[in-house]
Design a protein around this motif. Structure first.
Motif, PDB file in Angstrom:
ATOM      1  N   TYR A 135       3.856   9.459  -9.907  1.00 45.98           N
ATOM      2  CA  TYR A 135       3.498   9.319 -11.325  1.00 45.98           C
ATOM      3  C   TYR A 135       2.042   9.639 -11.641  1.00 45.98           C
ATOM      4  O   TYR A 135       1.674   9.764 -12.813  1.00 45.98           O
ATOM      5  N   GLY A 136       1.194   9.701 -10.619  1.00 44.66           N
ATOM      6  CA  GLY A 136      -0.237   9.754 -10.871  1.00 44.66           C
ATOM      7  C   GLY A 136      -0.708   8.345 -11.240  1.00 44.66           C
ATOM      8  O   GLY A 136       0.093   7.419 -11.360  1.00 44.66           O
ATOM      9  N   PRO A 137      -1.999   8.159 -11.434  1.00 47.73           N
ATOM     10  CA  PRO A 137      -2.516   6.832 -11.774  1.00 47.73           C
ATOM     11  C   PRO A 137      -2.334   6.508 -13.267  1.00 47.73           C
ATOM     12  O   PRO A 137      -3.291   6.228 -13.983  1.00 47.73           O
ATOM     13  N   VAL A 155       0.845  -1.196   0.000  1.00 54.08           N
ATOM     14  CA  VAL A 155       0.000   0.000   0.000  1.00 54.08           C
ATOM     15  C   VAL A 155       0.878   1.243   0.000  1.00 54.08           C
ATOM     16  O   VAL A 155       0.638   2.195  -0.755  1.00 54.08           O
ATOM     17  N   ARG A 156       1.914   1.246   0.840  1.00 51.90           N
ATOM     18  CA  ARG A 156       2.817   2.400   0.909  1.00 51.90           C
ATOM     19  C   ARG A 156       3.476   2.654  -0.447  1.00 51.90           C
ATOM     20  O   ARG A 156       3.519   3.790  -0.932  1.00 51.90           O
ATOM     21  N   ILE A 157       3.939   1.585  -1.093  1.00 53.47           N
ATOM     22  CA  ILE A 157       4.568   1.724  -2.416  1.00 53.47           C
ATOM     23  C   ILE A 157       3.547   2.220  -3.433  1.00 53.47           C
ATOM     24  O   ILE A 157       3.840   3.113  -4.240  1.00 53.47           O
ATOM     25  N   PHE A 158       2.333   1.663  -3.403  1.00 55.35           N
ATOM     26  CA  PHE A 158       1.266   2.109  -4.306  1.00 55.35           C
ATOM     27  C   PHE A 158       0.995   3.603  -4.122  1.00 55.35           C
ATOM     28  O   PHE A 158       0.917   4.358  -5.104  1.00 55.35           O
ATOM     29  N   GLU A 159       0.860   4.035  -2.873  1.00 56.00           N
ATOM     30  CA  GLU A 159       0.587   5.454  -2.608  1.00 56.00           C
ATOM     31  C   GLU A 159       1.749   6.337  -3.067  1.00 56.00           C
ATOM     32  O   GLU A 159       1.526   7.384  -3.687  1.00 56.00           O
ATOM     33  N   THR A 188      -6.677  12.661 -22.050  1.00 52.25           N
ATOM     34  CA  THR A 188      -5.642  12.346 -21.063  1.00 52.25           C
ATOM     35  C   THR A 188      -5.839  13.052 -19.725  1.00 52.25           C
ATOM     36  O   THR A 188      -5.267  12.629 -18.725  1.00 52.25           O
ATOM     37  N   GLU A 189      -6.653  14.075 -19.680  1.00 55.24           N
ATOM     38  CA  GLU A 189      -6.915  14.746 -18.401  1.00 55.24           C
ATOM     39  C   GLU A 189      -7.734  13.870 -17.451  1.00 55.24           C
ATOM     40  O   GLU A 189      -7.733  14.099 -16.244  1.00 55.24           O
ATOM     41  N   LEU A 190      -8.421  12.866 -17.973  1.00 57.25           N
ATOM     42  CA  LEU A 190      -9.256  12.005 -17.126  1.00 57.25           C
ATOM     43  C   LEU A 190      -8.448  11.292 -16.047  1.00 57.25           C
ATOM     44  O   LEU A 190      -8.936  11.085 -14.938  1.00 57.25           O
ATOM     45  N   TYR A 191      -7.208  10.917 -16.373  1.00 51.48           N
ATOM     46  CA  TYR A 191      -6.444  10.169 -15.375  1.00 51.48           C
ATOM     47  C   TYR A 191      -6.071  11.044 -14.176  1.00 51.48           C
ATOM     48  O   TYR A 191      -5.802  10.545 -13.095  1.00 51.48           O
ATOM     49  N   ARG A 192      -6.108  12.341 -14.348  1.00 50.22           N
ATOM     50  CA  ARG A 192      -5.799  13.267 -13.241  1.00 50.22           C
ATOM     51  C   ARG A 192      -7.014  13.506 -12.335  1.00 50.22           C
ATOM     52  O   ARG A 192      -6.883  14.108 -11.274  1.00 50.22           O
ATOM     53  N   GLN A 193      -8.181  13.052 -12.761  1.00 54.32           N
ATOM     54  CA  GLN A 193      -9.408  13.351 -12.025  1.00 54.32           C
ATOM     55  C   GLN A 193      -9.787  12.275 -11.008  1.00 54.32           C
ATOM     56  O   GLN A 193     -10.878  12.298 -10.478  1.00 54.32           O
TER      57      GLN A 193
END
Length: 195
Positions: free
Chosen positions: A29-31, A19-23, A102-107
């Motif tokens: 990088y963002g999702p 979880v820590r690495i994922f966060e 591509t802005e969707l991944y930031r939302q």
């Protein structure tokens, strides 16, 4: 055989680490994994499993500063993210939609993603507990190379399921294969860490 309570505690430690690495990676990088199609996730699993096997075969000699533990954690994280994405199709845009806009991944909400990640991993742990009971913790007697081979076999089962457009006659689907891959990776980590 490892006591169930100890196994549960060690498993939870690995969950916390992942979880820590994922966060942290989501912060860095963002999702960006939202851009991946399912084949890309499976290829990431394959790359990491292949590297583990290569390290096993060459005595652990590595020219990059990452070993088998890092690769098992990578497999776990890509696997959990894929399950999370498969289980929440209504919450995540399709990868084609992301490419188009591509802005969707930031939302996406980072805390909500972490919660979904934890939930997906929690379901995988419950599966491990049921299977561990039914199989008598057989994994504890497996050679670590066999664990790697099991991961590779399950990756290629998924590749075959994808090639067959998801049609199955008598087998478990992609989500079950991914859950097993995650659990085998946890077992691999536990064995490397001497548990």
């Amino acid at each position: 055989m490892m006591e169930q309570e100890k196994l549960s505690s060690y498993y939870d430690d690995i969950v916390s680490e992942c979880v820590r690495i994922f966060e942290n990676k989501t912060t860095d990088y963002g999702p960006t994994w939202l851009f991946f199609r399912i084949e890309s996730f499976i290829d990431q699993l394959w790359i990491k499993a292949k590297r583990i096997r290569t390290l096993e075969e060459n005595g652990g000699i590595s020219f990059v500063n990452e070993g088998r533990e890092d690769e098992y954690i990578g497999i776990i994280n890509y696997g959990v993210i894929l399950l999370m994405k498969m289980e929440n199709t209504d919450l995540f845009p399709d990868s084609d939609e992301i490419v188009e806009n591509t802005e969707l991944y930031r939302q996406t909400d980072a805390s909500e993603m972490t919660e979904m990640y934890r939930k997906a991993f929690g379901n995988v742990k419950k599966l491990m507990e049921r299977k561990n009971h039914d199989y008598g913790a057989a994994w504890t007697e497996m050679h670590i190379h066999s664990i790697t081979d099991q991961i590779i076999v399950k990756i290629f089962r998924i590749k075959n399921i994808i090639s067959n457009k998801g049609r199955l006659i008598a087998s478990e689907g992609i989500d079950a294969q991914i859950s097993d891959i995650i659990n085998y990776s946890v077992f691999g980590l536990l064995k490397l860490r001497g548990f």
